[in-house]
Write a protein that holds these residues in place. Structure first.
Motif, PDB file in Angstrom:
ATOM      1  N   GLN A   9      -6.424   6.922   1.405  1.00 46.61           N
ATOM      2  CA  GLN A   9      -5.107   6.464   1.834  1.00 46.61           C
ATOM      3  C   GLN A   9      -4.854   7.010   3.340  1.00 46.61           C
ATOM      4  O   GLN A   9      -4.039   6.561   4.090  1.00 46.61           O
ATOM      5  N   GLN A  10      -5.920   7.929   3.961  1.00 42.87           N
ATOM      6  CA  GLN A  10      -5.743   8.354   5.308  1.00 42.87           C
ATOM      7  C   GLN A  10      -4.406   8.484   5.668  1.00 42.87           C
ATOM      8  O   GLN A  10      -3.795   8.226   6.591  1.00 42.87           O
ATOM      9  N   PRO A  11      -3.523   9.603   5.151  1.00 43.69           N
ATOM     10  CA  PRO A  11      -2.114   9.542   5.293  1.00 43.69           C
ATOM     11  C   PRO A  11      -1.871  10.186   6.483  1.00 43.69           C
ATOM     12  O   PRO A  11      -2.605  11.100   7.204  1.00 43.69           O
ATOM     13  N   VAL A  12      -0.460   9.979   7.103  1.00 45.24           N
ATOM     14  CA  VAL A  12      -0.099  10.536   8.269  1.00 45.24           C
ATOM     15  C   VAL A  12       0.326  12.063   7.989  1.00 45.24           C
ATOM     16  O   VAL A  12       0.237  12.462   6.735  1.00 45.24           O
ATOM     17  N   THR A  13       0.732  12.589   9.043  1.00 46.42           N
ATOM     18  CA  THR A  13       1.016  13.960   9.251  1.00 46.42           C
ATOM     19  C   THR A  13       1.922  14.525   8.025  1.00 46.42           C
ATOM     20  O   THR A  13       1.371  15.701   7.132  1.00 46.42           O
ATOM     21  N   THR A  14       2.937  13.903   7.974  1.00 47.88           N
ATOM     22  CA  THR A  14       3.876  14.235   6.935  1.00 47.88           C
ATOM     23  C   THR A  14       3.401  14.090   5.680  1.00 47.88           C
ATOM     24  O   THR A  14       3.590  15.067   4.608  1.00 47.88           O
ATOM     25  N   ASP A  15       2.715  13.250   5.300  1.00 50.47           N
ATOM     26  CA  ASP A  15       2.289  12.862   3.863  1.00 50.47           C
ATOM     27  C   ASP A  15       0.911  13.806   3.580  1.00 50.47           C
ATOM     28  O   ASP A  15       0.899  14.370   2.537  1.00 50.47           O
ATOM     29  N   LEU A  16       0.279  14.054   4.736  1.00 50.86           N
ATOM     30  CA  LEU A  16      -0.980  15.046   4.581  1.00 50.86           C
ATOM     31  C   LEU A  16      -0.392  16.344   4.213  1.00 50.86           C
ATOM     32  O   LEU A  16      -1.015  17.071   3.467  1.00 50.86           O
ATOM     33  N   ARG A  17       0.782  16.798   4.859  1.00 57.23           N
ATOM     34  CA  ARG A  17       1.449  17.954   4.497  1.00 57.23           C
ATOM     35  C   ARG A  17       1.755  18.208   2.926  1.00 57.23           C
ATOM     36  O   ARG A  17       1.454  19.184   2.280  1.00 57.23           O
ATOM     37  N   LYS A  18       2.025  17.055   2.501  1.00 57.09           N
ATOM     38  CA  LYS A  18       2.523  17.019   0.936  1.00 57.09           C
ATOM     39  C   LYS A  18       1.187  17.507   0.018  1.00 57.09           C
ATOM     40  O   LYS A  18       1.239  18.249  -0.792  1.00 57.09           O
ATOM     41  N   ILE A  19       0.177  16.629   0.476  1.00 56.44           N
ATOM     42  CA  ILE A  19      -1.065  16.571  -0.443  1.00 56.44           C
ATOM     43  C   ILE A  19      -1.506  18.266  -0.059  1.00 56.44           C
ATOM     44  O   ILE A  19      -2.066  18.761  -0.974  1.00 56.44           O
ATOM     45  N   VAL A  20      -1.636  18.638   1.228  1.00 54.91           N
ATOM     46  CA  VAL A  20      -2.148  19.907   1.193  1.00 54.91           C
ATOM     47  C   VAL A  20      -1.537  20.975   0.558  1.00 54.91           C
ATOM     48  O   VAL A  20      -2.023  22.007  -0.098  1.00 54.91           O
ATOM     49  N   MET A  78       0.767  -1.212  -0.053  1.00 54.53           N
ATOM     50  CA  MET A  78      -0.115   0.096   0.145  1.00 54.53           C
ATOM     51  C   MET A  78       0.860   1.099  -0.077  1.00 54.53           C
ATOM     52  O   MET A  78       0.421   2.116  -0.743  1.00 54.53           O
ATOM     53  N   ARG A  79       2.140   1.174   0.841  1.00 52.80           N
ATOM     54  CA  ARG A  79       2.917   2.413   0.731  1.00 52.80           C
ATOM     55  C   ARG A  79       3.478   2.724  -0.423  1.00 52.80           C
ATOM     56  O   ARG A  79       3.560   3.858  -0.933  1.00 52.80           O
ATOM     57  N   ARG A  80       3.699   1.763  -1.260  1.00 51.12           N
ATOM     58  CA  ARG A  80       4.465   2.040  -2.505  1.00 51.12           C
ATOM     59  C   ARG A  80       3.375   2.669  -3.447  1.00 51.12           C
ATOM     60  O   ARG A  80       3.721   3.398  -4.185  1.00 51.12           O
ATOM     61  N   VAL A  81       2.163   2.018  -3.254  1.00 49.37           N
ATOM     62  CA  VAL A  81       1.117   2.743  -4.421  1.00 49.37           C
ATOM     63  C   VAL A  81       0.862   3.988  -3.898  1.00 49.37           C
ATOM     64  O   VAL A  81       0.781   5.092  -4.775  1.00 49.37           O
ATOM     65  N   PHE A  82       0.873   4.535  -2.691  1.00 48.38           N
ATOM     66  CA  PHE A  82       0.793   5.726  -2.154  1.00 48.38           C
ATOM     67  C   PHE A  82       1.736   6.654  -2.692  1.00 48.38           C
ATOM     68  O   PHE A  82       1.560   7.820  -2.949  1.00 48.38           O
ATOM     69  N   GLU A  83       2.969   6.057  -2.348  1.00 43.37           N
ATOM     70  CA  GLU A  83       4.157   6.955  -2.957  1.00 43.37           C
ATOM     71  C   GLU A  83       4.045   7.221  -4.466  1.00 43.37           C
ATOM     72  O   GLU A  83       4.433   8.365  -5.014  1.00 43.37           O
ATOM     73  N   GLU A  84       3.614   6.310  -5.352  1.00 42.61           N
ATOM     74  CA  GLU A  84       3.483   6.448  -6.595  1.00 42.61           C
ATOM     75  C   GLU A  84       2.386   7.500  -6.808  1.00 42.61           C
ATOM     76  O   GLU A  84       2.444   8.284  -7.878  1.00 42.61           O
ATOM     77  N   GLU A  85       1.370   7.580  -6.018  1.00 41.66           N
ATOM     78  CA  GLU A  85       0.198   8.414  -6.410  1.00 41.66           C
ATOM     79  C   GLU A  85       0.652  10.112  -5.983  1.00 41.66           C
ATOM     80  O   GLU A  85       0.217  10.855  -6.614  1.00 41.66           O
ATOM     81  N   LEU A  86       1.634   9.919  -5.061  1.00 41.98           N
ATOM     82  CA  LEU A  86       1.999  11.328  -4.595  1.00 41.98           C
ATOM     83  C   LEU A  86       3.096  11.868  -5.790  1.00 41.98           C
ATOM     84  O   LEU A  86       2.995  12.792  -5.876  1.00 41.98           O
ATOM     85  N   LYS A  87       3.799  11.119  -6.227  1.00 35.75           N
ATOM     86  CA  LYS A  87       4.793  11.538  -7.276  1.00 35.75           C
ATOM     87  C   LYS A  87       3.929  11.793  -8.504  1.00 35.75           C
ATOM     88  O   LYS A  87       4.185  12.871  -9.244  1.00 35.75           O
ATOM     89  N   SER A  88       2.676  11.232  -8.747  1.00 35.64           N
ATOM     90  CA  SER A  88       2.034  11.580  -9.777  1.00 35.64           C
ATOM     91  C   SER A  88       1.315  12.961  -9.611  1.00 35.64           C
ATOM     92  O   SER A  88       1.217  14.050 -10.575  1.00 35.64           O
ATOM     93  N   LEU A  89       0.946  13.263  -8.354  1.00 35.44           N
ATOM     94  CA  LEU A  89       0.354  14.399  -7.832  1.00 35.44           C
ATOM     95  C   LEU A  89       1.436  15.670  -8.260  1.00 35.44           C
ATOM     96  O   LEU A  89       0.961  16.700  -8.761  1.00 35.44           O
ATOM     97  N   HIS A  90       2.523  15.506  -7.719  1.00 39.06           N
ATOM     98  CA  HIS A  90       3.488  16.469  -7.763  1.00 39.06           C
ATOM     99  C   HIS A  90       3.804  16.641  -9.299  1.00 39.06           C
ATOM    100  O   HIS A  90       4.084  17.575  -9.751  1.00 39.06           O
ATOM    101  N   ALA A  91       3.822  15.593  -9.990  1.00 36.82           N
ATOM    102  CA  ALA A  91       4.228  15.866 -11.898  1.00 36.82           C
ATOM    103  C   ALA A  91       3.046  16.555 -12.087  1.00 36.82           C
ATOM    104  O   ALA A  91       3.420  17.403 -12.955  1.00 36.82           O
ATOM    105  N   HIS A  92       1.901  16.555 -11.756  1.00 38.24           N
ATOM    106  CA  HIS A  92       0.633  17.302 -12.313  1.00 38.24           C
ATOM    107  C   HIS A  92       0.730  18.626 -12.120  1.00 38.24           C
ATOM    108  O   HIS A  92       0.373  19.420 -12.713  1.00 38.24           O
ATOM    109  N   PHE A  93       1.480  18.906 -10.874  1.00 37.74           N
ATOM    110  CA  PHE A  93       1.487  20.260 -10.288  1.00 37.74           C
ATOM    111  C   PHE A  93       2.716  21.027 -11.056  1.00 37.74           C
ATOM    112  O   PHE A  93       2.430  22.101 -11.502  1.00 37.74           O
TER     113      PHE A  93
END
Length: 222
Positions: free
Chosen positions: A70-81, A1-16
Motif C-alpha cells: 500500500q506504500q502508506p503516507v506518513t500518518t498511516d505509516l505511523r499507525k502500522i509502525v 484502494m483507500r477503502r481497502v486500506f482502511e479495512e486492512e488497518l481496522k483488521s490490524l487493530h482488531a488483531h492487536f
C-alpha cells in the motif's frame, strides 16, 4: 484502494486488541496461579502462550504486507509502525506471564512467606490494571491517560525493589526459604519488567497521536 486500506488497518487493530485480551488473560491466570499455588493453572498459561506468539507473528506479517503493497503516507505509516512495535511489547508481556507461571510451579512445595506473597499479589494487581488501562488508552488514543499510566511504573519499581530486599532479609534469617525466596525475587522482577513494557506501549500511543518519539520513566528501560 483507500477503502481497502482502511479495512486492512481496522483488521490490524482488531488483531492487536485480540492479542491484548489474550495477554491480559495470561497475566490474570499467572497471578491467580501464584496466589492459589495452582500448578495446573500455571501450566495452562505456559501452554496457551503459543497462541499469543502466533498472533504477534501474524501481526508483523500483516504490517510488512501493508507497507510493501500500500506504500502508506506518513500518518498511516505511523499507525502500522505503532501496531507492530506495541504488539512486540505485548508479546514480551506474555512471555513474562509465562515466566511467572514457571516460577509458580518451581515454588510449589517449597517453604512460603505469606507477607512476601501478599506483597507480590498486590503488585501484580497493580500491573494488571496498567496493562488493561493502556490497551483502553490505545483504543481511544488517550495520550494524557497513557502518560499517567506510564508514570505509575515508578510505583511498580519501588514495590519490586521492596519485595527483593525483603526476600534477601528473610533468606538471611531462614535458609529454608532460600529456594522459595529466589522465585519470589524472580517474580517481582518479571512484574517490574511488565511495567516497563506498559510504559513502552504508552510511548507508542503518544507516537501514534503526534509522531513524537518520547521516553517515559527513562530510569529503567529494557
Amino acid at each position: 484502494m483507500r477503502r481497502v486500506f482502511e479495512e486492512e488497518l481496522k483488521s490490524l487493530h482488531a488483531h492487536f486488541l485480540k492479542m491484548g485480551v489474550l495477554v491480559n488473560e495470561a497475566i490474570q491466570k499467572s497471578v491467580d496461579a501464584f496466589v492459589t499455588h495452582d500448578k495446573e493453572l500455571a501450566q495452562q498459561v505456559i501452554d496457551e502462550d503459543a497462541a499469543i506468539n502466533a498472533l504477534e507473528n501474524e501481526l508483523e506479517l500483516e504490517c510488512f504486507e501493508l507497507i510493501a503493497l500500500q506504500q502508506p503516507v506518513t500518518t498511516d505509516l505511523r499507525k502500522i509502525v505503532t501496531v507492530m512495535k506495541a504488539s512486540a511489547d505485548l508479546e514480551r508481556i506474555g512471555d513474562h506471564a509465562v515466566s511467572i507461571a514457571k516460577s509458580t510451579i518451581k515454588v510449589k512445595g517449597k517453604k512460603h512467606d505469606a507477607d512476601i506473597e501478599t506483597a507480590i499479589a498486590e503488585t501484580a494487581l497493580k500491573v494488571m490494571g496498567m496493562v488493561k488501562e493502556v490497551l483502553d488508552a490505545y483504543v481511544v488514543l488517550d495520550v494524557e491517560r497513557a502518560r499517567e499510566i506510564a508514570a505509575r511504573d515508578t510505583e511498580i519499581d519501588a514495590a519490586a525493589k521492596n519485595i527483593y530486599e525483603n526476600c534477601i532479609e528473610q533468606m538471611k534469617q531462614d535458609p529454608e526459604i532460600i529456594l522459595g525466596g529466589t522465585n519470589y525475587m524472580r517474580i517481582s522482577t518479571y512484574l517490574e519488567r511488565i511495567g516497563d513494557y506498559v510504559t513502552n506501549i504508552s510511548e507508542w500511543i503518544i507516537y501514534l497521536d503526534s509522531g513524537e518519539v518520547v521516553e517515559l520513566n527513562v530510569h529503567h528501560k529494557i
